[in-house]
Enzyme design. Structure first.
Site, short mmCIF file in Angstrom:
data_model
loop_
_atom_site.label_atom_id
_atom_site.label_comp_id
_atom_site.label_asym_id
_atom_site.label_seq_id
_atom_site.Cartn_x
_atom_site.Cartn_y
_atom_site.Cartn_z
N GLU A 57 -3.63 7.69 -4.16
CA GLU A 57 -4.04 7.20 -5.49
C GLU A 57 -5.37 7.80 -5.91
O GLU A 57 -6.25 7.99 -5.08
CB GLU A 57 -4.15 5.67 -5.44
CG GLU A 57 -2.82 5.02 -5.20
CD GLU A 57 -2.93 3.50 -5.04
OE1 GLU A 57 -4.03 2.94 -5.26
OE2 GLU A 57 -1.94 2.88 -4.68
N ARG B 162 0.87 -1.17 0.00
CA ARG B 162 0.00 0.00 0.00
C ARG B 162 0.91 1.23 0.00
O ARG B 162 1.98 1.20 0.63
CB ARG B 162 -0.89 0.05 1.26
CG ARG B 162 -2.07 -0.88 1.24
CD ARG B 162 -3.17 -0.39 0.28
NE ARG B 162 -4.30 -1.29 0.26
CZ ARG B 162 -4.45 -2.33 -0.57
NH1 ARG B 162 -3.52 -2.59 -1.47
NH2 ARG B 162 -5.54 -3.08 -0.53
N HIS C 70 -1.33 0.65 -9.85
CA HIS C 70 -1.99 -0.32 -8.95
C HIS C 70 -2.67 -1.45 -9.75
O HIS C 70 -3.90 -1.61 -9.73
CB HIS C 70 -3.02 0.40 -8.05
CG HIS C 70 -3.38 -0.39 -6.82
ND1 HIS C 70 -3.74 0.21 -5.63
CD2 HIS C 70 -3.45 -1.72 -6.59
CE1 HIS C 70 -4.02 -0.72 -4.73
NE2 HIS C 70 -3.85 -1.91 -5.30
P1 NAP Z 1 -0.99 -11.68 4.70
O1 NAP Z 1 -0.98 -13.11 4.31
O2 NAP Z 1 -1.81 -11.26 5.87
O3 NAP Z 1 0.53 -11.23 4.93
C1 NAP Z 1 0.87 -10.02 5.47
C2 NAP Z 1 2.30 -10.10 6.02
O4 NAP Z 1 2.66 -8.81 6.51
C3 NAP Z 1 2.44 -11.08 7.17
O5 NAP Z 1 3.52 -11.92 6.88
C4 NAP Z 1 2.72 -10.22 8.39
O6 NAP Z 1 3.68 -10.86 9.21
C5 NAP Z 1 3.33 -8.95 7.77
N1 NAP Z 1 3.07 -7.76 8.58
C6 NAP Z 1 1.89 -7.33 9.07
N2 NAP Z 1 2.07 -6.21 9.78
C7 NAP Z 1 3.39 -5.94 9.75
C8 NAP Z 1 4.20 -4.93 10.33
N3 NAP Z 1 3.69 -3.96 11.08
N4 NAP Z 1 5.53 -4.96 10.09
C9 NAP Z 1 6.07 -5.95 9.33
N5 NAP Z 1 5.35 -6.93 8.77
C10 NAP Z 1 4.03 -6.94 8.98
O7 NAP Z 1 -1.49 -10.77 3.51
P2 NAP Z 1 -1.35 -11.03 1.93
O8 NAP Z 1 -2.53 -11.77 1.45
O9 NAP Z 1 0.00 -11.55 1.63
O10 NAP Z 1 -1.49 -9.51 1.40
C11 NAP Z 1 -0.60 -8.53 1.85
C12 NAP Z 1 -0.99 -7.14 1.39
O11 NAP Z 1 -0.62 -6.94 0.05
C13 NAP Z 1 -2.48 -6.80 1.41
O12 NAP Z 1 -2.95 -6.49 2.70
C14 NAP Z 1 -2.53 -5.60 0.48
O13 NAP Z 1 -2.33 -4.40 1.21
C15 NAP Z 1 -1.34 -5.82 -0.46
N6 NAP Z 1 -1.80 -6.15 -1.83
C16 NAP Z 1 -1.56 -5.28 -2.83
C17 NAP Z 1 -1.97 -5.58 -4.11
C18 NAP Z 1 -1.74 -4.66 -5.25
O14 NAP Z 1 -2.57 -4.64 -6.14
N7 NAP Z 1 -0.64 -3.93 -5.28
C19 NAP Z 1 -2.64 -6.78 -4.35
C20 NAP Z 1 -2.87 -7.65 -3.30
C21 NAP Z 1 -2.43 -7.32 -2.04
P3 NAP Z 1 3.66 -10.69 10.80
O15 NAP Z 1 2.24 -10.97 11.23
O16 NAP Z 1 4.66 -11.69 11.29
O17 NAP Z 1 4.09 -9.28 11.06
C1 8YV Z 2 -6.81 -4.58 -5.96
C2 8YV Z 2 -5.41 -4.92 -3.84
O1 8YV Z 2 -6.22 -3.81 -6.95
O2 8YV Z 2 -6.30 -6.95 -3.10
C3 8YV Z 2 -5.78 -5.89 -2.78
O3 8YV Z 2 -5.54 -5.57 -1.60
O4 8YV Z 2 -4.83 -3.91 -3.59
C4 8YV Z 2 -5.68 -5.24 -5.26
O5 8YV Z 2 -5.83 -6.58 -5.49
C5 8YV Z 2 -7.71 -3.73 -5.22
O6 8YV Z 2 -8.25 -4.40 -4.14
C6 8YV Z 2 -8.82 -3.25 -6.11
O7 8YV Z 2 -9.89 -2.84 -5.41
#
Ligand code: NAP
Ligand code: 8YV
Length: 325
Positions: A262, A233, A280
């Site tokens: 954004e 994010r 994004h």
């Molecule tokens: P997840 O399985 O919950 O993994 C999140 C990781 O972050 C965990 O390993 C957690 O480890 C770590 N974490 C949480 N708080 C933290 C902190 N304060 N400091 C350091 N590490 C921390 O989630 P996920 O499914 O992999 O998704 C992760 C994130 O990716 C989503 O929440 C979203 O914001 C982002 N995302 C972005 C896109 C995009 O389009 N760019 C798409 C999908 C997801 P610990 O609990 O050990 O800290």
């Molecule tokens: C999407 C994301 O682009 O899943 C997330 O957390 O950031 C992305 O997969 C977003 O959710 C679109 O609404």
């Protein structure tokens, strides 16, 4: 039996709208010019909400208008768009769309990493502008012999690590705690990870707990050969500090998919030729967005069929209760 009434806060993909239209009485908030008046009329009948990280936040004032709300189904695995503390206080379950996007986001992350290091977008521009006719494209930095630090080794972080293994690079990670059964070296501090690595890939949740995790100190520790990839994010990176670090050569370059405000991206970043900026798009394929949309709809259907939610977030865990008949 009458169908449950669901509020959709903004336009969503046909897979969501069509499924919800079939199963429920669906209200489309954005189609009403006077939203306040519309909410006053339908608010007390609304039992479910479909919302998205793309459109505004779901916070106390909206919860206030929906006194009989049971469930909020949010599009996206990140749910920093929903005030989950407020939801928990009101006994409202919040669901997100985990796992179905892991591979897509991990693929894109590797693409962004390679594009940033090997300057793929810059090379494409170079050719189109006819500059190859005058001189070859300059040599680029490399992924070879790099140490990669993953900040947030969760579902997506692990999918990224799995792909990186194929690239023959070293991998380490930082999170709030060491993970059982994970062989990659763990760094209890982020500065420690940054010092040990020359690429940081950020894939944590957003929200208050991770705000500006990547700050000037972390960037300094990453160093002048360092690369920052942010697919988490925008809020996780202090954007002003990043711009300063990129400008001064404190780090080498960055590949970004997400931004603090954004879809507005700082002009300072746009004008930097050596960074790669994506709008994004990490989960943004037809295949994966459809799977995410289906899960948004399936959570609501499962709940109102009395099967409980499919993917409740940890802050509003399912305690076995069912939808009201
Ligand atoms: P997840 O399985 O919950 O993994 C999140 C990781 O972050 C965990 O390993 C957690 O480890 C770590 N974490 C949480 N708080 C933290 C902190 N304060 N400091 C350091 N590490 C921390 O989630 P996920 O499914 O992999 O998704 C992760 C994130 O990716 C989503 O929440 C979203 O914001 C982002 N995302 C972005 C896109 C995009 O389009 N760019 C798409 C999908 C997801 P610990 O609990 O050990 O800290
Ligand atoms: C999407 C994301 O682009 O899943 C997330 O957390 O950031 C992305 O997969 C977003 O959710 C679109 O609404």
């Amino acid at each position: 039996m009458s169908k449950a009434e669901i509020l959709m806060t903004a336009p969503m993909m046909p897979v969501v709208a069509d499924t919800l239209d079939r199963a429920f009485h669906l209200h489309r908030l954005w189609e009403h010019e006077d939203r306040e008046a519309y909410l006053s009329e339908i608010g007390p009948r609304i039992r479910g909400v479909a919302t998205s990280t793309l459109y505004g936040r779901m916070e106390a004032p909206l919860f206030e208008r929906l006194p009989n709300l049971e469930i909020v189904s949010s599009f996206g695995v990140g749910y920093d768009n929903v005030d989950v503390v407020e939801a928990a206080k009101r006994n409202v379950i919040v669901t997100n769309t985990p796992d179905v996007l892991n591979d897509e986001v991990a693929d894109l992350t590797l693409g962004l990493l390679l594009a940033t290091l090997r300057k793929i977008p810059q090379a494409d521009r170079y050719l189109r502008e006819g500059r190859w006719l005058k001189a070859p494209f300059p040599l680029s930095p490399t992924l070879r012999e790099r140490n990669i630090g993953i900040v947030g080794l969760g579902r997506i972080g692990k999918a990224i690590a799995k792909r990186l293994e194929g690239f023959d690079v070293s991998i380490a990670y930082h999170g709030r705690s060491r993970q059982e059964g994970v062989a990659y070296p763990y760094h209890p501090t982020l500065v420690g990870l940054a010092e040990a690595c020359d690429v940081l890939i950020v894939i944590t949740p957003g929200g208050a707990g991770t705000r500006h995790l990547i700050n000037a100190d972390v960037l300094k520790a990453l160093g002048p050969n360092g690369v920052l990839i942010n697919v988490a994010r925008g809020s996780v990176v202090d954007e002003r500090a990043l711009i300063e670090a990129l400008r001064s050569g404190t780090i080498l370059t960055a590949g970004l998919d997400v931004y603090e405000d954004e879809p507005r991206v700082p002009q300072d970043l746009i004008e930097m030729e050596h960074v790669v900026l994506l709008p994004h798009i990490a989960s943004g394929s037809v295949h994966t967005r459809n799977a995410m949309g289906q899960l948004v709809a399936d959570n609501l259907v499962a709940w109102f069929e009395g099967r409980g939610p499919l993917t409740a977030v940890p802050e509003t865990p399912w305690d076995g209760r069912r939808s009201k008949p």
